[in-house]
Design a protein around this motif. Structure first.
Motif, PDB file in Angstrom:
ATOM      1  N   LEU A   1       0.820  -1.209   0.000  1.00 51.23           N
ATOM      2  CA  LEU A   1       0.000   0.000   0.000  1.00 51.23           C
ATOM      3  C   LEU A   1       0.856   1.263   0.000  1.00 51.23           C
ATOM      4  CD1 LEU A   1      -2.808   1.221   0.091  1.00 51.23           C
ATOM      5  CD2 LEU A   1      -2.775   1.001   2.585  1.00 51.23           C
ATOM      6  N   MET A   2       1.902   1.272   0.815  1.00 52.20           N
ATOM      7  CA  MET A   2       2.705   2.480   0.916  1.00 52.20           C
ATOM      8  C   MET A   2       3.527   2.730  -0.335  1.00 52.20           C
ATOM      9  SD  MET A   2       1.737   3.863   3.569  1.00 52.20           S
ATOM     10  CE  MET A   2       2.861   5.238   3.409  1.00 52.20           C
ATOM     11  N   PHE A   3       3.893   1.680  -1.067  1.00 49.58           N
ATOM     12  CA  PHE A   3       4.580   1.892  -2.321  1.00 49.58           C
ATOM     13  C   PHE A   3       3.663   2.584  -3.320  1.00 49.58           C
ATOM     14  CE2 PHE A   3       6.079   0.092  -6.487  1.00 49.58           C
ATOM     15  CZ  PHE A   3       7.192   0.907  -6.596  1.00 49.58           C
ATOM     16  N   LEU A   4       2.392   2.157  -3.343  1.00 41.23           N
ATOM     17  CA  LEU A   4       1.417   2.818  -4.209  1.00 41.23           C
ATOM     18  C   LEU A   4       1.230   4.273  -3.811  1.00 41.23           C
ATOM     19  CD1 LEU A   4      -0.888   2.945  -6.307  1.00 41.23           C
ATOM     20  CD2 LEU A   4      -2.403   1.989  -4.544  1.00 41.23           C
ATOM     21  N   LEU A   5       1.050   4.533  -2.522  1.00 39.61           N
ATOM     22  CA  LEU A   5       0.812   5.900  -2.069  1.00 39.61           C
ATOM     23  C   LEU A   5       2.044   6.766  -2.244  1.00 39.61           C
ATOM     24  CD1 LEU A   5      -1.270   5.239   1.174  1.00 39.61           C
ATOM     25  CD2 LEU A   5      -2.073   5.700  -1.157  1.00 39.61           C
TER      26      LEU A   5
ATOM     27  N   MET B   1       2.004   8.171  -5.591  1.00 42.25           N
ATOM     28  CA  MET B   1       0.955   9.184  -5.748  1.00 42.25           C
ATOM     29  C   MET B   1       1.261  10.440  -4.947  1.00 42.25           C
ATOM     30  SD  MET B   1      -1.335   7.811  -7.769  1.00 42.25           S
ATOM     31  CE  MET B   1       0.031   7.001  -8.621  1.00 42.25           C
ATOM     32  N   ARG B   2       2.393  10.489  -4.262  1.00 37.83           N
ATOM     33  CA  ARG B   2       2.694  11.612  -3.377  1.00 37.83           C
ATOM     34  C   ARG B   2       2.975  12.875  -4.182  1.00 37.83           C
ATOM     35  NH1 ARG B   2       7.314  13.791  -1.384  1.00 37.83           N
ATOM     36  NH2 ARG B   2       8.545  12.260  -2.510  1.00 37.83           N
ATOM     37  N   PRO B   3       2.379  14.016  -3.796  1.00 38.13           N
ATOM     38  CA  PRO B   3       2.693  15.284  -4.477  1.00 38.13           C
ATOM     39  C   PRO B   3       4.149  15.622  -4.278  1.00 38.13           C
ATOM     40  CG  PRO B   3       0.700  15.482  -3.184  1.00 38.13           C
ATOM     41  CD  PRO B   3       1.326  14.182  -2.801  1.00 38.13           C
ATOM     42  N   GLU B   4       4.697  16.447  -5.166  1.00 42.08           N
ATOM     43  CA  GLU B   4       6.090  16.850  -5.089  1.00 42.08           C
ATOM     44  C   GLU B   4       6.173  18.326  -4.716  1.00 42.08           C
ATOM     45  OE1 GLU B   4       6.542  17.781  -9.872  1.00 42.08           O
ATOM     46  OE2 GLU B   4       7.779  16.267  -8.906  1.00 42.08           O
ATOM     47  N   GLY B   5       7.369  18.837  -4.713  1.00 38.18           N
ATOM     48  CA  GLY B   5       7.578  20.229  -4.364  1.00 38.18           C
ATOM     49  C   GLY B   5       7.771  20.407  -2.883  1.00 38.18           C
ATOM     50  N   ARG B   6       8.005  21.637  -2.462  1.00 33.35           N
ATOM     51  CA  ARG B   6       8.226  21.923  -1.055  1.00 33.35           C
ATOM     52  C   ARG B   6       6.972  21.622  -0.244  1.00 33.35           C
ATOM     53  NH1 ARG B   6       9.904  27.781   1.558  1.00 33.35           N
ATOM     54  NH2 ARG B   6      10.122  27.013   3.711  1.00 33.35           N
TER      55      ARG B   6
ATOM     56  N   ARG C   1       3.162  12.687 -13.619  1.00 32.74           N
ATOM     57  CA  ARG C   1       3.896  11.895 -12.629  1.00 32.74           C
ATOM     58  C   ARG C   1       3.006  10.837 -12.003  1.00 32.74           C
ATOM     59  NH1 ARG C   1       5.159  11.826  -7.276  1.00 32.74           N
ATOM     60  NH2 ARG C   1       7.294  11.232  -6.754  1.00 32.74           N
ATOM     61  N   CYS C   2       1.768  11.185 -11.749  1.00 34.12           N
ATOM     62  CA  CYS C   2       0.821  10.192 -11.196  1.00 34.12           C
ATOM     63  C   CYS C   2       0.615   9.044 -12.172  1.00 34.12           C
ATOM     64  CB  CYS C   2      -0.509  10.862 -10.881  1.00 34.12           C
ATOM     65  SG  CYS C   2      -0.467  11.898  -9.408  1.00 34.12           S
ATOM     66  N   ALA C   3       0.467   9.374 -13.480  1.00 35.01           N
ATOM     67  CA  ALA C   3       0.269   8.321 -14.475  1.00 35.01           C
ATOM     68  C   ALA C   3       1.488   7.428 -14.573  1.00 35.01           C
ATOM     69  CB  ALA C   3      -0.062   8.944 -15.839  1.00 35.01           C
ATOM     70  N   GLU C   4       2.695   8.038 -14.569  1.00 35.01           N
ATOM     71  CA  GLU C   4       3.915   7.240 -14.622  1.00 35.01           C
ATOM     72  C   GLU C   4       4.074   6.391 -13.362  1.00 35.01           C
ATOM     73  OE1 GLU C   4       6.963  10.071 -15.151  1.00 35.01           O
ATOM     74  OE2 GLU C   4       6.442  10.555 -17.233  1.00 35.01           O
ATOM     75  N   GLY C   5       3.734   6.959 -12.208  1.00 38.85           N
ATOM     76  CA  GLY C   5       3.810   6.180 -10.957  1.00 38.85           C
ATOM     77  C   GLY C   5       2.871   4.993 -10.968  1.00 38.85           C
TER      78      GLY C   5
ATOM     79  N   GLN D   1      16.650   9.765   0.118  1.00 39.94           N
ATOM     80  CA  GLN D   1      16.095   8.525  -0.435  1.00 39.94           C
ATOM     81  C   GLN D   1      15.588   8.769  -1.849  1.00 39.94           C
ATOM     82  OE1 GLN D   1      16.416   5.742   1.221  1.00 39.94           O
ATOM     83  NE2 GLN D   1      17.393   6.861   2.887  1.00 39.94           N
ATOM     84  N   GLN D   2      15.356   7.674  -2.565  1.00 46.62           N
ATOM     85  CA  GLN D   2      14.980   7.774  -3.970  1.00 46.62           C
ATOM     86  C   GLN D   2      13.468   7.859  -4.110  1.00 46.62           C
ATOM     87  OE1 GLN D   2      17.075   8.052  -6.516  1.00 46.62           O
ATOM     88  NE2 GLN D   2      18.779   8.038  -5.054  1.00 46.62           N
ATOM     89  N   GLY D   3      13.004   8.933  -4.779  1.00 46.63           N
ATOM     90  CA  GLY D   3      11.608   9.049  -5.196  1.00 46.63           C
ATOM     91  C   GLY D   3      10.636   8.870  -4.080  1.00 46.63           C
ATOM     92  N   GLY D   4       9.548   8.096  -4.417  1.00 45.16           N
ATOM     93  CA  GLY D   4       8.457   7.919  -3.476  1.00 45.16           C
ATOM     94  C   GLY D   4       8.810   7.035  -2.319  1.00 45.16           C
ATOM     95  N   LEU D   5       9.888   6.225  -2.388  1.00 44.52           N
ATOM     96  CA  LEU D   5      10.251   5.377  -1.273  1.00 44.52           C
ATOM     97  C   LEU D   5      10.624   6.185  -0.053  1.00 44.52           C
ATOM     98  CD1 LEU D   5      12.375   2.651  -3.084  1.00 44.52           C
ATOM     99  CD2 LEU D   5       9.989   2.531  -2.363  1.00 44.52           C
ATOM    100  N   ARG D   6      10.883   7.488  -0.221  1.00 41.95           N
ATOM    101  CA  ARG D   6      11.232   8.320   0.910  1.00 41.95           C
ATOM    102  C   ARG D   6      10.109   8.365   1.934  1.00 41.95           C
ATOM    103  NH1 ARG D   6      12.689  14.191  -0.765  1.00 41.95           N
ATOM    104  NH2 ARG D   6      10.526  14.029  -1.472  1.00 41.95           N
ATOM    105  N   SER D   7       8.862   8.179   1.487  1.00 44.92           N
ATOM    106  CA  SER D   7       7.728   8.285   2.417  1.00 44.92           C
ATOM    107  C   SER D   7       7.655   7.090   3.348  1.00 44.92           C
ATOM    108  CB  SER D   7       6.424   8.398   1.630  1.00 44.92           C
ATOM    109  OG  SER D   7       6.223   7.220   0.883  1.00 44.92           O
ATOM    110  N   LEU D   8       8.406   6.025   3.081  1.00 49.28           N
ATOM    111  CA  LEU D   8       8.387   4.879   3.974  1.00 49.28           C
ATOM    112  C   LEU D   8       9.300   5.063   5.166  1.00 49.28           C
ATOM    113  CD1 LEU D   8       8.471   1.999   1.358  1.00 49.28           C
ATOM    114  CD2 LEU D   8       6.531   2.765   2.708  1.00 49.28           C
TER     115      LEU D   8
END
Length: 619
Positions: free
Chosen positions: A63-67, A70-75, A84-88, A308-315
């Motif tokens: 679940l967290m890999f999916l989210l 989908m995480r927004p970027e920027g500050r 980016r959402c479509a590519e993710g 960390q790389q990309g969306g994996l940072r949220s984990l």
């Protein structure tokens, strides 16, 4: 004296020693089984904890890999890029084993003028389309509308929030003017926006979670060991199950589960002190409350996530947690597991009972084997004693006629008898003693033949009345010489029986001889025959009755044993080898019949030969 006592009671001491050993083994087995059960319970508890932990980790990772994609970027994570959402999504669909987990990707926008707009990114595409709220998403729509109606509060790096009723995960995007599509940004307008990830819970509950449960909560043979449930607990309304591995799981099962814990993925951070956040209607505002509370947790872990790389940072750190809508009012997610048999403790107790039962069975087998050894030893000793008695009796029986024959022969050789009458009397004496000697030898040979199984029976149709008359005629001289009164009684028209003529004559001769030997003081014999039924089948019964001493109750069970002679034989100095009744019973059974006995001490005995009668068709 003590040595004599030990010698006489050696068998009793051996029995007591065996019993003591069995008791000791039973006590040790009970203690060892208890220790084994405790170790097994601890091992099963650890295995269950590991399975639950792995279950949480796999669900969280998926679940967290999916989210994260989908995480927004920027500050502060406030900019959303449709491309980016479509590519993710494409990356996640290609690498995930559960692509069916995701149902829809929505963005809800509310401008400063209050105009709301809902857009959807079709799965696998990069262009959004206008969308409508589904019925199940009404709780999400109401909560987002209340949250969007209070601009300027809750901006910042928010985390995801789970709406269990809507099966959706929501993340606020603080300002609408920062929402962009592609590289171009729209003009700053102010407002609120939220990304809504809708899950396909039917796929989760019917495929994803059952697959994990079957893999993580089953034994080596693939058999399910534990039932698993995920429940949403409301402090006011009780439990509601998001997933149940078995339809029978209810609140009672949940209360007695072997393990209950709040999954790490859904653990809400502690409530931040300060004034309560109210919605437009004066009630709690779950989105803004959870967003502000979760934002603190995410900011605390921001430093850990850097690099960390990309969306994996949220984990990393606290950034991978998902808050729960309504957590401020006691709404929590709980994972529970219990053994399929009801409880882990019950399964261990039953296993211990089975182990104790198996051990007890082994001990009982040992006890039975010991008892058989003791009984066999006693029977062997008794048989040896009877064989010695038999040898002594036979020796005496053989010596008497041999002595008579030798003495008479010597007298004849010395010319002591000169008259014809004396020679005749000596001849009769030699004949009777020789016949007695022959009977003893014949009984011994027949006993050996029956015990070895070599005796063959020649069965034929026999008239029982004629067989009885022949036996009585042969025994009449012996009966008259002993001074016994003889009575006959035979029912008319007796059916024929299937028997061996020689064996039948020998049975009747043994029974009549025994009646003469033990018939004192009545000196009366009755031989009779009639018909009857045994288990519904017709039979012919031949009875030999006497009015002698009878048989004591304690000897009735042994009168048919080989070499056994009762107390009356010793007291009355009655000749015999103890094989007559044994041979009679075995011969009767060999012909398909049986021999029974009734006796009253002091009144006499009745021995009955039962032979199957031939029906008319067989006759």
């Amino acid at each position: 004296m003590s040595l004599q006592f030990l010698g006489k009671n050696r068998l009793a001491l051996v029995i007591l020693l065996c019993i003591a050993m069995l008791v000791l083994l039973g006590a040790l087995q009970f203690a060892w089984t208890g220790q084994l059960s405790e170790a097994q319970a601890a091992m099963m508890q650890n295995a269950l904890a590991n399975s639950v932990r792995q279950f949480e980790q796999e669900v969280e990772r998926e679940l967290m890999f999916l989210l994260a994609l989908m995480r927004p970027e920027g500050r502060g994570g406030q900019q959303l890029d449709w491309n980016r959402c479509a590519e993710g999504y494409s990356l996640w669909a290609e690498t995930s084993a559960h692509a069916g987990l995701l149902s829809r990707i929505l963005v809800y926008q509310v401008g400063r003028d209050g105009e709301a707009r809902l857009q959807e990114l079709p799965l696998g595409e990069a262009e959004p389309v206008e969308a409508e709220w589904e019925l199940q998403l009404e709780p999400v729509e109401r909560a987002l509308a209340r949250a969007a109606g209070r601009p300027g509060r809750g901006r910042g790096p928010f985390t995801w929030t789970l709406f269990p009723e809507g099966e959706a995960v929501v993340r606020p995007i603080a300002a609408l003017d920062r929402l962009r599509r592609g590289p171009a940004r729209g003009p700053r307008s102010g407002g609120s926006a939220f990304i809504v990830v809708v899950l396909d819970w039917s796929y989760v509950a019917q495929q994803m979670l059952p697959e994990l449960v079957d893999r993580l909560f089953s034994g080596a043979d693939g058999e399910r060991l534990y039932e698993v449930a995920i429940a949403v607990r409301d402090g006011e309304n009780g439990e509601r199950f998001l997933y149940r591995s078995d339809p029978s799981i209810d609140a009672a099962w949940l209360a007695g589960a072997d393990m209950r814990r709040r999954p790490r993925l859904f653990r809400s951070p502690p409530e931040r002190p300060g004034p309560p956040l109210a919605g437009p209607a004066g009630g709690p505002d779950p989105i803004r409350r959870l967003a502000l509370e979760a934002g603190r947790d995410e900011r605390a872990g921001a430093a850990v996530g850097q690099g960390q790389q990309g969306g994996l940072r949220s984990l990393q750190g606290g950034r991978g947690r998902i808050a729960i809508a309504g957590a401020g009012t006691g709404l929590t997610v709980e994972l529970a597991a219990a053994h399929v048999s009801g409880s882990l403790a019950g399964a261990v107790a039953r296993q211990r009972a089975r182990n104790l039962g198996a051990g007890l069975g082994v001990l009982l087998l040992l006890a039975g084997a010991m008892a058989l050894v003791v009984v066999s030893a006693r029977r062997a000793a008794r048989l040896a004693a009877m064989q010695m008695e038999f040898i002594a009796g036979v020796s005496h029986e053989l010596r008497t006629p041999l002595s008579v024959i030798c003495s008479v022969g010597e007298n004849l050789a010395d010319g002591v008898v000169s008259s014809a009458e004396g020679a005749k009397r000596y001849g009769q004496l030699i004949f009777s003693q020789g016949r007695r000697l022959g009977e003893m030898v014949e009984q011994t040979l027949q006993f050996a033949s029956l015990e070895s199984g070599k005796r063959q029976f020649k069965l034929a149709r026999i008239d029982p009345e004629m067989a009885v008359q022949r036996a009585v005629d042969q025994a009449r001289p012996m009966i008259e010489q002993a001074g016994f009164a003889l009575e006959r009684g035979t029912a008319p028209s007796l059916p024929r029986v299937r028997a061996d003529e020689n064996a039948l004559q020998q049975i009747l001769a043994n029974l009549i001889s025994n009646a003469v030997k033990y018939g004192d003081p009545g000196r009366w014999i009755r031989v009779e025959a009639d018909t009857g039924r045994s288990d519904g089948d017709p039979e012919v019964r031949i009875r030999i009755c006497d009015r002698g001493r009878g048989i004591p109750k304690e000897e009735e069970g042994r009168v048919f044993d080989a070499f056994y002679r009762g107390a009356a034989a010793g007291e009355g100095n009655i000749q015999g080898s103890g094989l007559g009744l044994k041979l009679a019973r075995d011969l009767a059974q060999g012909m398909g019949g049986k021999l029974s006995m009734q006796s009253e001490p002091g009144e006499g005995s009745v021995f009955t030969l039962h032979l199957p009668a031939l029906v008319d068709a067989e006759a």
